[in-house]
Motif scaffolding. Sequence first.
Motif, mmCIF file in Angstrom:
data_model
loop_
_atom_site.group_PDB
_atom_site.id
_atom_site.type_symbol
_atom_site.label_atom_id
_atom_site.label_comp_id
_atom_site.label_asym_id
_atom_site.label_seq_id
_atom_site.Cartn_x
_atom_site.Cartn_y
_atom_site.Cartn_z
ATOM 1 N N GLY A 182 0.783 -1.224 0.000
ATOM 2 C CA GLY A 182 0.000 0.000 0.000
ATOM 3 C C GLY A 182 0.813 1.270 0.000
ATOM 4 N N GLN A 183 2.137 1.162 -0.047
ATOM 5 C CA GLN A 183 2.978 2.352 0.024
ATOM 6 C C GLN A 183 3.557 2.767 -1.326
ATOM 7 O OE1 GLN A 183 3.241 4.035 3.045
ATOM 8 N NE2 GLN A 183 1.684 2.496 3.512
ATOM 9 N N GLY A 184 3.371 1.955 -2.360
ATOM 10 C CA GLY A 184 3.971 2.240 -3.650
ATOM 11 C C GLY A 184 2.941 2.636 -4.692
ATOM 12 N N SER A 185 3.133 2.183 -5.900
ATOM 13 C CA SER A 185 2.294 2.587 -7.028
ATOM 14 C C SER A 185 0.958 1.846 -7.095
ATOM 15 C CB SER A 185 3.054 2.331 -8.333
ATOM 16 O OG SER A 185 3.300 0.923 -8.491
ATOM 17 N N ASP A 186 0.868 0.713 -6.381
ATOM 18 C CA ASP A 186 -0.328 -0.145 -6.463
ATOM 19 C C ASP A 186 -0.606 -0.536 -7.924
ATOM 20 O OD1 ASP A 186 -2.339 -1.589 -5.152
ATOM 21 O OD2 ASP A 186 -3.829 -0.040 -5.529
ATOM 22 N N PHE A 187 0.463 -0.822 -8.650
ATOM 23 C CA PHE A 187 0.377 -1.036 -10.096
ATOM 24 C C PHE A 187 -0.532 -2.200 -10.464
ATOM 25 C CE2 PHE A 187 2.106 -3.108 -13.959
ATOM 26 C CZ PHE A 187 1.801 -2.113 -14.874
ATOM 27 N N LYS A 188 -0.331 -3.356 -9.864
ATOM 28 C CA LYS A 188 -1.122 -4.536 -10.240
ATOM 29 C C LYS A 188 -2.611 -4.295 -10.037
ATOM 30 C CE LYS A 188 2.139 -8.305 -9.276
ATOM 31 N NZ LYS A 188 2.304 -9.543 -8.486
ATOM 32 N N ASN A 189 -2.973 -3.794 -8.878
ATOM 33 C CA ASN A 189 -4.394 -3.578 -8.596
ATOM 34 C C ASN A 189 -5.002 -2.543 -9.532
ATOM 35 O OD1 ASN A 189 -4.677 -5.455 -6.514
ATOM 36 N ND2 ASN A 189 -3.944 -4.007 -4.971
ATOM 37 N N THR A 190 -4.221 -1.542 -9.910
ATOM 38 C CA THR A 190 -4.709 -0.540 -10.864
ATOM 39 C C THR A 190 -5.042 -1.188 -12.197
ATOM 40 O OG1 THR A 190 -3.419 1.222 -9.816
ATOM 41 C CG2 THR A 190 -4.155 1.600 -12.081
ATOM 42 N N VAL A 191 -4.136 -2.040 -12.699
ATOM 43 C CA VAL A 191 -4.367 -2.717 -13.977
ATOM 44 C C VAL A 191 -5.608 -3.584 -13.903
ATOM 45 C CG1 VAL A 191 -3.436 -4.379 -15.624
ATOM 46 C CG2 VAL A 191 -1.909 -2.694 -14.572
ATOM 47 N N LEU A 192 -5.731 -4.386 -12.849
ATOM 48 C CA LEU A 192 -6.851 -5.315 -12.745
ATOM 49 C C LEU A 192 -8.182 -4.593 -12.549
ATOM 50 C CD1 LEU A 192 -5.103 -8.078 -10.644
ATOM 51 C CD2 LEU A 192 -5.728 -8.172 -13.056
ATOM 52 N N GLU A 193 -8.150 -3.450 -11.882
ATOM 53 C CA GLU A 193 -9.386 -2.680 -11.709
ATOM 54 C C GLU A 193 -9.837 -2.085 -13.035
ATOM 55 O OE1 GLU A 193 -12.735 -0.882 -10.056
ATOM 56 O OE2 GLU A 193 -11.482 -2.581 -9.446
ATOM 57 N N VAL A 194 -8.893 -1.588 -13.841
ATOM 58 C CA VAL A 194 -9.250 -1.084 -15.170
ATOM 59 C C VAL A 194 -9.835 -2.208 -16.013
ATOM 60 C CG1 VAL A 194 -8.321 -0.183 -17.338
ATOM 61 C CG2 VAL A 194 -7.622 0.844 -15.162
ATOM 62 N N MET A 195 -9.241 -3.380 -15.958
ATOM 63 C CA MET A 195 -9.761 -4.511 -16.727
ATOM 64 C C MET A 195 -11.148 -4.921 -16.247
ATOM 65 S SD MET A 195 -6.359 -6.890 -17.314
ATOM 66 C CE MET A 195 -7.112 -7.888 -18.620
ATOM 67 N N ARG A 196 -11.386 -4.846 -14.935
ATOM 68 C CA ARG A 196 -12.708 -5.201 -14.397
ATOM 69 C C ARG A 196 -13.786 -4.241 -14.881
ATOM 70 N NH1 ARG A 196 -16.293 -3.818 -10.730
ATOM 71 N NH2 ARG A 196 -15.079 -2.001 -10.079
ATOM 72 N N THR A 197 -13.473 -2.943 -14.896
ATOM 73 C CA THR A 197 -14.481 -1.945 -15.257
ATOM 74 C C THR A 197 -14.609 -1.743 -16.762
ATOM 75 O OG1 THR A 197 -12.858 -0.168 -14.981
ATOM 76 C CG2 THR A 197 -14.213 -0.730 -13.073
ATOM 77 N N GLU A 198 -13.597 -2.172 -17.522
ATOM 78 C CA GLU A 198 -13.623 -2.017 -18.980
ATOM 79 C C GLU A 198 -13.297 -3.366 -19.632
ATOM 80 O OE1 GLU A 198 -11.338 1.347 -20.337
ATOM 81 O OE2 GLU A 198 -11.779 2.506 -18.505
ATOM 82 N N PRO A 199 -14.263 -4.293 -19.660
ATOM 83 C CA PRO A 199 -13.979 -5.687 -20.053
ATOM 84 C C PRO A 199 -13.982 -5.951 -21.555
ATOM 85 C CG PRO A 199 -16.275 -5.488 -19.396
ATOM 86 C CD PRO A 199 -15.657 -4.116 -19.172
ATOM 87 N N GLU A 200 -14.028 -4.914 -22.383
ATOM 88 C CA GLU A 200 -14.211 -5.102 -23.819
ATOM 89 C C GLU A 200 -13.228 -6.085 -24.433
ATOM 90 O OE1 GLU A 200 -13.781 -2.468 -27.959
ATOM 91 O OE2 GLU A 200 -13.585 -1.497 -26.004
ATOM 92 N N TYR A 201 -11.962 -6.033 -24.014
ATOM 93 C CA TYR A 201 -10.919 -6.799 -24.698
ATOM 94 C C TYR A 201 -10.723 -8.211 -24.155
ATOM 95 C CZ TYR A 201 -9.628 -2.385 -26.887
ATOM 96 O OH TYR A 201 -9.639 -1.212 -27.607
ATOM 97 N N TRP A 202 -11.421 -8.566 -23.049
ATOM 98 C CA TRP A 202 -11.238 -9.914 -22.516
ATOM 99 C C TRP A 202 -12.536 -10.676 -22.290
ATOM 100 C CZ3 TRP A 202 -13.773 -10.827 -18.013
ATOM 101 C CH2 TRP A 202 -14.051 -9.729 -17.173
ATOM 102 N N ARG A 203 -13.679 -10.001 -22.280
ATOM 103 C CA ARG A 203 -14.920 -10.624 -21.836
ATOM 104 C C ARG A 203 -15.269 -11.892 -22.632
ATOM 105 N NH1 ARG A 203 -19.423 -6.661 -20.395
ATOM 106 N NH2 ARG A 203 -18.794 -5.788 -22.399
ATOM 107 N N LYS A 204 -15.125 -11.862 -23.967
ATOM 108 C CA LYS A 204 -15.527 -13.032 -24.755
ATOM 109 C C LYS A 204 -14.468 -14.134 -24.746
ATOM 110 C CE LYS A 204 -14.008 -11.321 -29.306
ATOM 111 N NZ LYS A 204 -14.464 -10.972 -30.674
ATOM 112 N N TYR A 205 -13.327 -13.865 -24.101
ATOM 113 C CA TYR A 205 -12.265 -14.872 -24.017
ATOM 114 C C TYR A 205 -12.246 -15.574 -22.666
ATOM 115 C CZ TYR A 205 -10.581 -12.489 -28.190
ATOM 116 O OH TYR A 205 -10.491 -11.940 -29.440
ATOM 117 N N TYR A 206 -12.529 -14.830 -21.599
ATOM 118 C CA TYR A 206 -12.467 -15.383 -20.246
ATOM 119 C C TYR A 206 -13.883 -15.415 -19.680
ATOM 120 C CZ TYR A 206 -7.664 -13.613 -20.881
ATOM 121 O OH TYR A 206 -6.424 -13.317 -21.361
ATOM 122 N N ASP A 207 -14.500 -16.579 -19.611
ATOM 123 C CA ASP A 207 -15.912 -16.641 -19.252
ATOM 124 C C ASP A 207 -16.172 -17.605 -18.098
ATOM 125 O OD1 ASP A 207 -16.893 -18.814 -22.059
ATOM 126 O OD2 ASP A 207 -15.319 -18.956 -20.567
#
Length: 433
Positions: free
Chosen positions: A310-335
């Motif tokens: 929690g003291q750095g960039s929180d890079f991984k969680n940022t990426v995964l949160e963007v993917m969760r809220t914007e699923p266009e590029y993975w939704r039909k692949y990961y079901d």
Amino acid sequence: MDYLLNLVRRHKSDETVGIHSVCSAHPLVIAAAMETALERDLPVLIESTSNQVNQDGGYTGMTPAAFRDFVHGIADRTGLARQRVLLGGDHLGPNAWQSLSPEAAMAKAEVLIDQYVKAGFRKIHLDCSMSCSGDPVPLQDAVVAERAARLCGVAEHAWRTSGGEAPVYVVGTEVPVPGGAHEDLDELSVTTPGAAALTIDVHRQAFAAAGLAAVWPRVVGLVVQPGVEFDHHKVIDYQPQRAAELSRFIEGEPTLVYEAHSTDYQTPANLAALVAGHFAILKVGPGLTFALRETLWALADIEEQMTGAGQGSDFKNTVLEVMRTEPEYWRKYYDRDPAQVRFDQQFSLSDRIRYYWPHPAIQAAQAQLLANLERTTPPLTLLSQYLPAQYEAVREGRVRNLPVDLLKEGVAKVLRQYMDACAGTAIKELETC
């Protein structure tokens, strides 16, 4: 594209040589490709697809001319002369406009081809295998070839208008779709020599009928299925014995080699065997951004060990949160269930995460991650723990212990496997074992 013409001539003269094609728009991947080219004193082949870069912007937002300028800018920064950058277009045809009628889609494809060639792209994969609205599924081979010849005529006119070296062409297509299979795979059918012969014959006839017979010697590549592919977590390895008849067949075609798609994640020995089997053009894309993601994930782990959770960039969680809220590029692949989706988003070999790197929130978190690790250099102990290959390179003095350099080295170690295979080095080493 004199370099490719000469390379094919060398290959047809029994030199076990080839070339790898970098299919990525990520600036760090392209920079790594250019730096490894400088290491080996070679040109670099960079390709974009019709979905990625087109007159409407594609999913990168870049037209062919904009992509050319983008790539040349990276070349300038890395010190690679622009004339050593070979530009190619992959699956150029009506692919991005399949929802339109055949004539409307082909009209769009003509604009696409014209812009690619006028922007300086000289390796052109003519792919009209996809059905458009109202077309039968699948298309007849003769229709595919007729449409490809039509686009070749546009390319030839664009070249004669803009000048420079004459384009070279690749025909044919592969199954499954580019970028990795959507489903689990166990085995693939290798293209038969008869199917390869039919593709060549119908295209040669279509070129002649369109008044392009003189162009045929510049058709240097045929896309076939050598039996290689990957799905989310598994790789179908190349088995030379299964493709032996296909390899022998192309030996009778004086100007043609095979182009192999989806060679990502093949072993160095398999890559060398592909080149020896006349698959002299090896396409790689997701495998490079997968290596980039591995390094980014490791750098995020290093940052957390250095700063605390929690003291750095929180890079991984940022990426995964963007993917969760914007699923266009993975939704039909990961079901699958949410836990499996989160796992696949990070670790699937299809690497759908690569579409998210340009996102502003991710770019900001990445910039903070890299700035933190540049300000406080990671200790060798953490490099050894999380990035052992880069640790060795740092200890040997080949790579600086800086985050951008570590990222590019993660990609470069994959690229060197391709370069060894295409130089015949790996085959020679195998033969001496």
